[in-house]
Scaffold this motif. Structure first.
Motif, mmCIF file in Angstrom:
data_model
loop_
_atom_site.group_PDB
_atom_site.id
_atom_site.type_symbol
_atom_site.label_atom_id
_atom_site.label_comp_id
_atom_site.label_asym_id
_atom_site.label_seq_id
_atom_site.Cartn_x
_atom_site.Cartn_y
_atom_site.Cartn_z
ATOM 1 N N UNK A 1 8.824 92.482 28.368
ATOM 2 C CA UNK A 1 9.190 93.813 27.865
ATOM 3 C C UNK A 1 8.357 94.189 26.649
ATOM 4 N N UNK A 2 8.073 93.225 25.772
ATOM 5 C CA UNK A 2 7.224 93.519 24.614
ATOM 6 C C UNK A 2 5.810 93.855 25.069
ATOM 7 N N UNK A 3 5.282 93.078 25.997
ATOM 8 C CA UNK A 3 3.924 93.328 26.491
ATOM 9 C C UNK A 3 3.846 94.653 27.237
ATOM 10 N N UNK B 1 2.428 102.109 25.651
ATOM 11 C CA UNK B 1 2.092 102.904 24.482
ATOM 12 C C UNK B 1 0.618 103.303 24.488
ATOM 13 N N UNK B 2 -0.233 102.455 25.075
ATOM 14 C CA UNK B 2 -1.661 102.787 25.148
ATOM 15 C C UNK B 2 -1.915 103.958 26.083
ATOM 16 N N UNK B 3 -1.098 104.119 27.115
ATOM 17 C CA UNK B 3 -1.310 105.181 28.083
ATOM 18 C C UNK B 3 -0.647 106.491 27.720
#
Length: 114
Positions: A103-105, A111-113
């Motif tokens: 979930x963290x990854x 968030x990058x997209x």
């Protein structure tokens, strides 16, 4: 010194019980006053039950071999049921840790997209 330690241990048990009771009661109060929170809480509880069932199905009742195992076998503290429950706890921990890392990854990637 022994009486002092025992009285402090009893006091800490009482405080833990009171704290756990207050936490459970406040959670129940919040659940009954907010239906949306109740729904998400029950979904979380169901998810935890699924994780425990999966961990229980993966667990083995085989008694591990290690130095000093004979003592635990002789006094009855280690048997197949205890070994299976210990394995269940370990597998549940591994599953939940893996899901937390995923979930963290995934949140970092999502968030990058955005």
């Amino acid at each position: 010194m022994g009486r002092w330690i025992n009285s402090n241990l009893v006091w800490s048990y009482i405080l833990v019980a009171v704290g756990a009771g207050v936490a459970v009661l406040s959670g129940l109060f919040h659940m009954f006053t907010d239906k949306k929170a109740a729904k998400s809480g029950l979904i979380s509880l169901g998810f935890m039950a699924v994780v425990v069932v999966v961990a229980y199905l993966l667990a083995s009742p085989e008694i591990p071999q290690f130095i000093g195992v004979d003592k635990f076998l002789a006094d009855g503290t280690l048997n197949e049921k205890v070994a299976k429950l210990t394995d269940t706890g370990l597998y549940a921990t591994y599953i939940l840790l893996g899901l937390a890392v995923l979930s963290v990854a995934s949140s970092a990637v999502m968030r990058l997209f955005r």
